[in-house]
Design an enzyme around this catalytic site. Structure first.
Site, PDB file in Angstrom:
ATOM      1  N   GLY A  12       0.791  -1.237   0.000  1.00  0.00           N
ATOM      2  CA  GLY A  12       0.000   0.000   0.000  1.00  0.00           C
ATOM      3  C   GLY A  12       0.816   1.277   0.000  1.00  0.00           C
ATOM      4  N   ILE A  88     -10.306  -6.848 -12.868  1.00  0.00           N
ATOM      5  CA  ILE A  88     -11.517  -6.085 -12.545  1.00  0.00           C
ATOM      6  C   ILE A  88     -12.693  -6.647 -13.343  1.00  0.00           C
ATOM      7  CG2 ILE A  88     -12.586  -3.794 -12.660  1.00  0.00           C
ATOM      8  CD1 ILE A  88     -10.355  -3.968 -10.611  1.00  0.00           C
ATOM      9  N   HIS A 104       1.123   0.277 -13.519  1.00  0.00           N
ATOM     10  CA  HIS A 104       1.839  -0.967 -13.801  1.00  0.00           C
ATOM     11  C   HIS A 104       3.337  -0.677 -13.690  1.00  0.00           C
ATOM     12  CE1 HIS A 104       2.292  -4.981 -15.405  1.00  0.00           C
ATOM     13  NE2 HIS A 104       3.293  -4.510 -16.130  1.00  0.00           N
TER      14      HIS A 104
HETATM   15  C1  GAR Z   1       3.505  -1.429  -7.417  1.00  0.00           C
HETATM   16  O1  GAR Z   1       4.822  -1.506  -7.898  1.00  0.00           O
HETATM   17  C2  GAR Z   1       2.516  -1.510  -8.566  1.00  0.00           C
HETATM   18  O2  GAR Z   1       2.984  -0.916  -9.739  1.00  0.00           O
HETATM   19  C3  GAR Z   1       2.379  -2.995  -8.741  1.00  0.00           C
HETATM   20  O3  GAR Z   1       2.374  -3.502  -7.431  1.00  0.00           O
HETATM   21  C4  GAR Z   1       3.170  -2.669  -6.592  1.00  0.00           C
HETATM   22  C5  GAR Z   1       2.383  -2.329  -5.346  1.00  0.00           C
HETATM   23  O4  GAR Z   1       3.167  -1.652  -4.408  1.00  0.00           O
HETATM   24  N1  GAR Z   1       1.166  -3.297  -9.463  1.00  0.00           N
HETATM   25  C6  GAR Z   1       1.052  -4.319 -10.315  1.00  0.00           C
HETATM   26  O5  GAR Z   1       1.938  -5.108 -10.528  1.00  0.00           O
HETATM   27  C7  GAR Z   1      -0.310  -4.435 -10.978  1.00  0.00           C
HETATM   28  N2  GAR Z   1      -0.259  -5.292 -12.119  1.00  0.00           N
HETATM   29  P1  GAR Z   1       2.492  -0.935  -3.143  1.00  0.00           P
HETATM   30  O6  GAR Z   1       1.534  -1.949  -2.507  1.00  0.00           O
HETATM   31  O7  GAR Z   1       3.630  -0.636  -2.233  1.00  0.00           O
HETATM   32  O8  GAR Z   1       1.766   0.294  -3.623  1.00  0.00           O
END
Ligand code: GAR
Length: 191
Positions: A12, A88, A104
């Site tokens: 998060g 989604i 992404h």
């Molecule tokens: C982030 O790097 C985001 O870009 C990636 O998950 C991470 C979450 O980090 N999202 C994906 O891979 C979606 N396909 P966070 O929980 O610390 O924000």
């Protein structure tokens, strides 16, 4: 007042960066953080930030309209996916046309699609010997990682970088840009 809902499955850090960026904006409220993961770090962050959290299960998400109804009832203007690792459902996409965005951790259209999320992306980028990676912020449509691109930023990768090093560079870009882009969308596009 513009209302945002954030979906997150993990730590998060992006959700928190967005919340902190918008904290002083009296015209924007983060109404709700939703997660499918009862262990997600985002839950503790949301509590610290005094943002309501909803933990939901797979069945509720895919086999009922409860989440969509809740978002509509709360008059959510923009749905922000921040490390949300589930596809989604169409019913949600249709209820919020061009009002769901995702980040992404790579330069789409490369390193997107099924199985390409979180750390797997950085491992693939390093294994391929890429000299750059980056972030893509895009609208969410019915095809995973293929919605219209709103913003991209890149970072250089050296041959010595590990997937963890790439993750750090990419997250720095995410925290620098995602909050700003969310703020801009709320202001400029009348969402
Ligand atoms: C982030 O790097 C985001 O870009 C990636 O998950 C991470 C979450 O980090 N999202 C994906 O891979 C979606 N396909 P966070 O929980 O610390 O924000």
């Amino acid at each position: 007042m513009k209302r945002i809902a954030i979906f997150a499955s993990g730590s998060g850090s992006n959700a928190e960066a967005i919340a902190r960026y918008l904290a002083d904006d009296t015209e924007v409220q983060i109404s709700l953080i939703l997660t499918n993961n009862p262990e997600a770090g985002v839950i503790q962050r949301a509590r610290r930030l005094h943002i309501p959290v909803l933990v939901f299960d797979r069945k509720t998400f895919y086999e009922s309209d409860r989440i969509v109804e809740m978002l509509l009832n709360q008059k959510i203007d923009l749905v922000v996916l921040a490390g949300f690792m589930m596809l989604i459902p169409n019913v949600l996409i249709q209820a919020f046309p061009r009002r769901i965005i995702n980040i992404h951790p790579a330069l789409l259209p490369r390193y997107g699609g099924k199985g390409m999320y979180g750390h797997f992306v950085h491992e693939a980028v390093v294994a391929a010997g890429e000299v750059e990676s980056g972030i893509t912020i895009h609208y969410v449509n019915e095809v995973y990682d293929e919605g219209e691109i709103i913003f991209q930023a890149s970072c250089a990768i050296s041959s010595a970088d590990t997937p963890d090093d790439v993750a750090r560079k990419v997250q720095a870009l995410e925290h620098a840009h995602y909050p700003r882009v969310v703020g801009q969308l709320l202001g400029s596009q009348g969402v």
